[in-house]
Scaffold this motif. Structure first.
Motif, PDB file in Angstrom:
ATOM      1  N   LEU A  34       0.820  -1.216   0.000  1.00 57.67           N
ATOM      2  CA  LEU A  34       0.000   0.000   0.000  1.00 57.67           C
ATOM      3  C   LEU A  34       0.851   1.262   0.000  1.00 57.67           C
ATOM      4  N   THR A  35       2.003   1.206   0.646  1.00 62.87           N
ATOM      5  CA  THR A  35       2.801   2.421   0.827  1.00 62.87           C
ATOM      6  C   THR A  35       3.989   2.507  -0.120  1.00 62.87           C
ATOM      7  N   THR A  36       4.179   1.506  -0.972  1.00 62.76           N
ATOM      8  CA  THR A  36       5.303   1.573  -1.901  1.00 62.76           C
ATOM      9  C   THR A  36       5.165   2.775  -2.820  1.00 62.76           C
ATOM     10  N   GLU A  37       6.294   3.337  -3.194  1.00 61.01           N
ATOM     11  CA  GLU A  37       6.265   4.485  -4.093  1.00 61.01           C
ATOM     12  C   GLU A  37       5.653   4.063  -5.425  1.00 61.01           C
ATOM     13  N   LYS A  38       4.628   4.765  -5.830  1.00 59.67           N
ATOM     14  CA  LYS A  38       3.894   4.388  -7.045  1.00 59.67           C
ATOM     15  C   LYS A  38       4.527   4.926  -8.329  1.00 59.67           C
ATOM     16  N   ASP A  39       5.532   5.786  -8.164  1.00 65.39           N
ATOM     17  CA  ASP A  39       6.226   6.278  -9.351  1.00 65.39           C
ATOM     18  C   ASP A  39       6.870   5.103 -10.084  1.00 65.39           C
ATOM     19  N   ASN A  40       6.556   4.981 -11.333  1.00 68.70           N
ATOM     20  CA  ASN A  40       7.129   3.914 -12.172  1.00 68.70           C
ATOM     21  C   ASN A  40       6.779   2.506 -11.676  1.00 68.70           C
ATOM     22  N   TRP A  41       5.681   2.382 -10.911  1.00 70.55           N
ATOM     23  CA  TRP A  41       5.337   1.065 -10.371  1.00 70.55           C
ATOM     24  C   TRP A  41       5.056   0.063 -11.484  1.00 70.55           C
ATOM     25  N   GLU A  42       4.395   0.500 -12.529  1.00 71.87           N
ATOM     26  CA  GLU A  42       4.120  -0.418 -13.638  1.00 71.87           C
ATOM     27  C   GLU A  42       5.418  -0.874 -14.293  1.00 71.87           C
ATOM     28  N   ASN A  43       6.374   0.031 -14.421  1.00 71.76           N
ATOM     29  CA  ASN A  43       7.667  -0.361 -14.977  1.00 71.76           C
ATOM     30  C   ASN A  43       8.375  -1.355 -14.066  1.00 71.76           C
ATOM     31  N   LEU A  78       2.565 -11.025  -7.712  1.00 69.97           N
ATOM     32  CA  LEU A  78       3.525 -10.249  -8.488  1.00 69.97           C
ATOM     33  C   LEU A  78       3.933  -8.983  -7.734  1.00 69.97           C
ATOM     34  N   ASP A  79       2.987  -8.374  -7.007  1.00 75.17           N
ATOM     35  CA  ASP A  79       3.340  -7.229  -6.168  1.00 75.17           C
ATOM     36  C   ASP A  79       4.383  -7.633  -5.133  1.00 75.17           C
ATOM     37  N   LEU A  80       4.122  -8.751  -4.458  1.00 73.60           N
ATOM     38  CA  LEU A  80       5.041  -9.216  -3.415  1.00 73.60           C
ATOM     39  C   LEU A  80       6.406  -9.558  -3.999  1.00 73.60           C
ATOM     40  N   TRP A  81       6.414 -10.276  -5.109  1.00 72.54           N
ATOM     41  CA  TRP A  81       7.675 -10.640  -5.748  1.00 72.54           C
ATOM     42  C   TRP A  81       8.486  -9.397  -6.089  1.00 72.54           C
ATOM     43  N   THR A  82       7.836  -8.390  -6.648  1.00 72.91           N
ATOM     44  CA  THR A  82       8.538  -7.177  -7.051  1.00 72.91           C
ATOM     45  C   THR A  82       9.117  -6.455  -5.850  1.00 72.91           C
ATOM     46  N   ILE A  83       8.376  -6.438  -4.740  1.00 71.37           N
ATOM     47  CA  ILE A  83       8.904  -5.843  -3.508  1.00 71.37           C
ATOM     48  C   ILE A  83      10.051  -6.687  -2.958  1.00 71.37           C
ATOM     49  N   SER A  84       9.946  -7.992  -3.056  1.00 70.11           N
ATOM     50  CA  SER A  84      10.941  -8.885  -2.459  1.00 70.11           C
ATOM     51  C   SER A  84      12.307  -8.780  -3.113  1.00 70.11           C
ATOM     52  N   ILE A  85      12.351  -8.414  -4.383  1.00 73.89           N
ATOM     53  CA  ILE A  85      13.639  -8.330  -5.069  1.00 73.89           C
ATOM     54  C   ILE A  85      14.257  -6.943  -4.961  1.00 73.89           C
ATOM     55  N   GLU A  86      13.567  -6.045  -4.277  1.00 76.31           N
ATOM     56  CA  GLU A  86      14.090  -4.744  -3.909  1.00 76.31           C
ATOM     57  C   GLU A  86      14.774  -4.033  -5.075  1.00 76.31           C
ATOM     58  N   ALA A  87      16.078  -3.771  -4.940  1.00 79.71           N
ATOM     59  CA  ALA A  87      16.768  -2.889  -5.894  1.00 79.71           C
ATOM     60  C   ALA A  87      16.806  -3.430  -7.307  1.00 79.71           C
ATOM     61  N   ASP A  88      16.628  -4.726  -7.497  1.00 84.27           N
ATOM     62  CA  ASP A  88      16.681  -5.254  -8.853  1.00 84.27           C
ATOM     63  C   ASP A  88      15.453  -4.900  -9.667  1.00 84.27           C
ATOM     64  N   ALA A  89      14.437  -4.340  -9.016  1.00 86.14           N
ATOM     65  CA  ALA A  89      13.275  -3.847  -9.754  1.00 86.14           C
ATOM     66  C   ALA A  89      13.390  -2.350 -10.031  1.00 86.14           C
TER      67      ALA A  89
END
Length: 326
Positions: A34-43, A78-89
């Motif tokens: 919910l609080t992740t930065e939404k800038d470029n979230w789709e990317n 997919l949201d969780l996976w993207t958060i879990s890989i941190e800087a690689d996204a």
């Protein structure tokens, strides 16, 4: 005595382990999304999907674990996976952590630094048993684990440093490789495999056996250098064996030099604690700096891990028995 933020899990499959952790950490997972930065979230999601497809080929068990975590937490996978890989996204050049190895490899100190101030609640202590392996680690919520410092029942400590200038490409995220190396029972064989993996970026990995052997692995997206340094050994956030820009950003050179100058070949635990708690180089460049959110000492002689968390600083250093080492 344990920390209030100490959690244990036991499961016979990766999916079940993930499900149990997701249930327990559902608030943290939902809040993070919910609080992740939404800038470029789709990317970021698109990059996450590409890295997921590659990782699935090499580590389906870890993908299964995160699917269990997502189900248990009630969040989108997919949201969780993207958060879990941190800087690689995304692009992240922050520098984290300092490692100190002494006493012929039998004593390891790690200062866990966050990328910025105020993230002390992003970590806890987790002890988990998956089939025949138990690990104890400083754990970042909503990740596979292994991306900080920990020790396994196979008798290996594993501690990370972030690195500058690792590059980025399509490959296995560095957090996935970190989890793989935390759980290895054969560092030489595991490192050979990692050097052949397609890698999205990289960490510096320090693996230390209970009999004192040290494996240091510096990884970038395109390069990997493996050495067996001797104790005492120190590493911070720039490569020692791969040519890179040696700026003192985040105090990486200052911390390295100070630790090298003050790490003796034989140290008592209280001496190592004093070194890890040093603030003499200021709020940015000290071993204990404004971004330090946790510390761990692994003492293979006494089979005790001592842990300090900023979020529970009033508890001081707390002892955890390493009686699970085989």
């Amino acid at each position: 005595m344990t920390h209030k933020n100490f959690f244990t899990f036991k499961a016979d499959t990766n999916y079940k382990l993930g499900f149990l952790m997701g249930q327990r950490f559902s608030n943290e997972a939902q809040k993070a999304i919910l609080t992740t930065e939404k800038d470029n979230w789709e990317n970021k999601l698109n990059m996450g999907k590409k890295l997921l497809d590659i990782t699935q080929k090499y580590f389906p068990q870890f993908i299964g674990e995160l699917k269990g975590y997502a189900t248990g937490a009630g969040v989108n996978f997919l949201d969780l996976w993207t958060i879990s890989i941190e800087a690689d996204a995304e692009t992240d050049n922050s520098a984290k952590c300092t490692n100190i190895i002494t006493n012929e490899g039998k004593l390891i100190g790690h200062n866990e630094d966050a990328e910025k101030i105020g993230l002390e609640n992003s970590v806890c202590i987790v002890k988990k048993t998956l089939r025949d392996i138990t690990t104890l680690e400083i754990y970042y919520y909503n990740t596979l684990g292994g991306n900080s410092v920990g020790v396994s029942s196979f008798g290996y400590a594993h501690a990370l440093n972030t690195l500058f200038f690792t590059g980025n490409k399509l490959g296995i995220p560095k957090n996935v490789i970190a989890r793989y190396l935390l759980e290895t029972n054969n560092p030489d064989e595991a490192i050979k495999k990692v050097l052949d993996f397609p890698r999205a970026s990289g960490y510096n990995h320090n693996i230390v056996s209970e009999d004192g052997k040290i494996w240091n692995l510096e990884l970038t997206a395109d390069k990997g250098v493996f050495t067996n340094p001797t104790s005492p050994f120190v590493h911070s956030n720039h490569c020692l064996n791969i040519e890179s820009n040696l700026s003192d950003a985040y105090g990486t050179i200052s911390r390295l030099k100070f630790a090298q100058d003050n790490t003796k070949s034989k140290m008592a635990v209280n001496e190592l604690i004093e070194l890890q708690e040093d603030t003499s180089k200021g709020s940015n460049n000290s071993l204990f700096n404004e971004r330090t959110i946790g510390k761990m000492i692994i003492d293979f002689e006494t089979k005790i891990a001592k842990v300090w968390l900023l979020r529970e600083k009033e508890a001081g250093w707390v002892d955890y028995l390493l009686d699970f080492i085989i």
